[in-house]
Design an enzyme around this catalytic site. Structure first.
Site, mmCIF file in Angstrom:
data_model
loop_
_atom_site.group_PDB
_atom_site.id
_atom_site.type_symbol
_atom_site.label_atom_id
_atom_site.label_comp_id
_atom_site.label_asym_id
_atom_site.label_seq_id
_atom_site.Cartn_x
_atom_site.Cartn_y
_atom_site.Cartn_z
ATOM 1 N N CYS A 95 0.819 -1.216 0.000
ATOM 2 C CA CYS A 95 0.000 0.000 0.000
ATOM 3 C C CYS A 95 0.845 1.254 0.000
ATOM 4 O O CYS A 95 0.637 2.170 -0.799
ATOM 5 C CB CYS A 95 -0.937 -0.009 1.207
ATOM 6 S SG CYS A 95 -1.939 1.491 1.334
ATOM 7 N N CYS A 122 -1.700 1.601 -3.087
ATOM 8 C CA CYS A 122 -2.779 2.586 -3.016
ATOM 9 C C CYS A 122 -2.318 4.011 -2.715
ATOM 10 O O CYS A 122 -2.901 4.963 -3.232
ATOM 11 C CB CYS A 122 -3.828 2.143 -1.997
ATOM 12 S SG CYS A 122 -3.183 1.463 -0.462
ATOM 13 N N LYS A 140 -0.474 5.460 -5.847
ATOM 14 C CA LYS A 140 -1.469 5.472 -6.926
ATOM 15 C C LYS A 140 -2.479 6.593 -6.721
ATOM 16 O O LYS A 140 -2.882 7.264 -7.682
ATOM 17 C CB LYS A 140 -2.173 4.118 -6.999
ATOM 18 C CG LYS A 140 -3.175 4.004 -8.143
ATOM 19 C CD LYS A 140 -3.713 2.590 -8.236
ATOM 20 C CE LYS A 140 -4.341 2.142 -6.935
ATOM 21 N NZ LYS A 140 -4.816 0.746 -6.973
ATOM 22 N N TYR A 143 -10.197 -3.247 -9.972
ATOM 23 C CA TYR A 143 -9.997 -1.842 -9.628
ATOM 24 C C TYR A 143 -8.633 -1.327 -10.081
ATOM 25 O O TYR A 143 -8.513 -0.160 -10.499
ATOM 26 C CB TYR A 143 -10.201 -1.627 -8.126
ATOM 27 C CG TYR A 143 -9.132 -2.198 -7.225
ATOM 28 C CD1 TYR A 143 -8.072 -1.403 -6.797
ATOM 29 C CD2 TYR A 143 -9.182 -3.515 -6.780
ATOM 30 C CE1 TYR A 143 -7.089 -1.909 -5.959
ATOM 31 C CE2 TYR A 143 -8.205 -4.029 -5.942
ATOM 32 C CZ TYR A 143 -7.163 -3.224 -5.533
ATOM 33 O OH TYR A 143 -6.181 -3.736 -4.715
ATOM 34 N N GLU A 155 -8.349 1.933 -12.454
ATOM 35 C CA GLU A 155 -7.689 3.119 -11.917
ATOM 36 C C GLU A 155 -6.540 3.566 -12.815
ATOM 37 O O GLU A 155 -6.416 4.755 -13.137
ATOM 38 C CB GLU A 155 -7.211 2.840 -10.501
ATOM 39 C CG GLU A 155 -8.360 2.748 -9.499
ATOM 40 C CD GLU A 155 -7.932 2.319 -8.118
ATOM 41 O OE1 GLU A 155 -8.713 2.525 -7.173
ATOM 42 O OE2 GLU A 155 -6.814 1.769 -7.967
ATOM 43 N N HIS A 160 -26.831 21.892 2.094
ATOM 44 C CA HIS A 160 -27.066 22.370 0.723
ATOM 45 C C HIS A 160 -26.192 23.586 0.430
ATOM 46 O O HIS A 160 -26.023 24.439 1.292
ATOM 47 C CB HIS A 160 -28.544 22.728 0.571
ATOM 48 C CG HIS A 160 -28.901 23.216 -0.797
ATOM 49 N ND1 HIS A 160 -29.012 22.363 -1.874
ATOM 50 C CD2 HIS A 160 -29.153 24.467 -1.258
ATOM 51 C CE1 HIS A 160 -29.334 23.071 -2.945
ATOM 52 N NE2 HIS A 160 -29.428 24.355 -2.597
ATOM 53 N N GLU A 199 -25.873 15.629 -0.089
ATOM 54 C CA GLU A 199 -27.263 15.789 0.336
ATOM 55 C C GLU A 199 -28.205 14.854 -0.425
ATOM 56 O O GLU A 199 -29.309 14.565 0.043
ATOM 57 C CB GLU A 199 -27.719 17.238 0.165
ATOM 58 C CG GLU A 199 -27.891 17.694 -1.277
ATOM 59 C CD GLU A 199 -28.407 19.125 -1.371
ATOM 60 O OE1 GLU A 199 -29.462 19.422 -0.762
ATOM 61 O OE2 GLU A 199 -27.754 19.944 -2.052
#
Length: 446
Positions: A43, A48, A51, A178, A182, A435, A440
């Site tokens: 990782c 990750c 990346k 993935y 990616e 908002h 939301e």
């Protein structure tokens, strides 16, 4: 004299091994950890973290286009791959040092060499030194799988992708998971002509079908080419570039082939057979819910067990192991309802059951969703639409949430807590919206 040299000997200093070792030491155990490459694991060093930095870099390609409608005038745009690459690798060095400091601060002995088992309690280091341990933890992770075909040595994996001298003008990425998606987004934004091939009929099989279809549609509009039902026949080196022959499709000429076809547990050559540790069909270490192998004092966590190959899962498994064995607090990691994300362009994420899984498991379900164009995309003139989806059982208890759109993974982390806690659609309805935000939409679903 002590019966063993160490209370715990950990093989592999990745996320799971580091967490387990430092916690065990903090609980009073005498701990050593061996790592043959760099402390930090996949990782931090070649996965990750670097990346995600490339993902951030790639996002600027679209941001620099979109900013014009927000009043910004940018001159000639240039991209320096080597500058980004070197800055990313520099930060990897920083993280590597930080992990070492963490272990040293927690009084864990770090052995920068390969370690193998020679018996139930016996370990031999590459230097030839032999040590013993009361408990052994294997946390060696996994490595990229490379398909077996003539010319496969001409391709690279995600490990090498971070060290390229230049962005290839044409790249073929093999895989449907993935990692493939990616890197497809990253290289496409950096100006490469990207082709993704997979032997299956769909991408990201474990994610909700609606999100997969949306990402495929957007990716194709961005210029990424997809080839399904394709398997390698051979890769041939040309005077300039490579020629890839595959089933059911015409050959393609590219400058680089990137294999993203899964990851294989790192168990070969560890001497696990000498300690009597049982392996599964894929070479993974078989463990129970407490990460214990069939040998009472030998444990394994992380990708080497091939349960859920995610860094946060390895960390939780390492923590649970240390608390169970050295903290006298038996605990097991719940591998259900784990949120996950794909940092594609745009990113997608999910937690819990997909709509298809829910219908198969529960029968009747209720599905609420919002299909909208994020405000930033509207003003930028970018037509990409986001999709948020909530799957509930008949009693309106939320069993899954799935999203694709800008910053979706950042929003998902909080939403995953709600799913894990067993909240209902009514709980979301009763929550006031913030908002204007994309988040939301989760409390406005219909």
């Amino acid at each position: 004299m002590a019966e063993f040299d160490y209370d715990l000997f950990t093989i592999g200093a990745g996320s799971g091994g580091v967490r387990a070792s430092r916690v065990a030491s903090a609980l009073g155990a005498k701990v050593a950890i061996a790592e043959e490459y760099r402390v930090g694991g996949t990782c931090v060093i070649r996965g990750c973290v670097p990346k995600k930095m490339l993902v951030y870099g790639a996002h600027f390609a679209e941001d620099l286009e979109d900013c014009a409608n927000f009043g910004w005038s940018i001159g000639k745009k240039t991209f320096d791959w080597k500058l980004l690459r070197d800055n990313v690798l520099k930060d990897v060095d920083r993280l590597n040092r930080a992990y070492i400091d963490t272990l040293e601060t927690n009084k864990v002995t770090i052995l920068h060499e390969r370690a193998e088992l020679t018996g139930p309690h016996d370990i031999r280091l590459a230097s030839g030194k032999a040590v013993t341990a009361k408990h052994i933890l294997v946390a060696t992770g996994a490595h990229p799988h490379v398909p077996s075909c003539p010319g496969h040595e001409l391709g690279i994996t995600s490990n090498e992708a971070f060290h390229l001298d230049a962005i290839p003008k044409r790249i073929l990425i093999a895989g449907g998971g993935y990692i493939a998606n990616e890197f497809a987004g990253i290289f496409n934004e950096f100006g490469a002509r990207v082709t993704v091939m997979t032997r299956g009929d769909q991408m990201l099989r474990s994610y909700d079908e609606s999100l997969r279809e949306r990402l495929l549609h957007i990716s194709m509009l961005k210029g990424i080419d997809f080839r399904f039902h394709a398997e390698f026949e051979k890769i041939v080196k040309l005077k300039r570039g490579l020629k890839v022959h595959m089933t059911r499709h015409d050959p393609i000429e590219v400058d680089q082939v990137l294999f993203a076809t899964g990851r294989v547990p790192n168990t070969k050559g560890l001497g696990l057979d000498k300690a009597g540790v049982a392996l599964g069909d894929k070479g993974e270490i078989k463990v129970d819910r407490f990460s214990k192998t069939n040998v009472d004092h030998i444990y394994a966590v992380g990708d080497v067990t091939d349960r859920v190959q995610l860094t946060p899962v390895a960390i939780r498994e390492g923590q649970a192991f240390a608390e169970t064995v050295f903290g006298n607090k038996p605990c097991a990691v719940d591998h259900s309802c784990i949120p996950a994300a794909v940092f594609s362009h745009p990113p997608l994420c999910g937690v819990g059951l997909t709509e298809k899984q829910a219908r198969q498991k529960l029968g009747a379900v209720k599905v609420y969703q919002s299909d909208f164009c994020p405000m930033k995309n509207v003003l930028a003139g970018r037509g990409e639409r986001a999709l948020y989806k909530m799957v509930c059982d008949e009693a309106d208890k939320i069993v899954g949430i799935h999203m694709i759109g800008p910053d979706a993974p950042e929003i998902m982390q909080a939403a995953a807590v709600a799913v894990k806690a067993g909240l209902t659609k009514a709980d979301f309805d009763a929550t006031c919206a913030i908002h204007p935000t994309m988040a939301e939409e989760l409390v406005l679903l219909r």
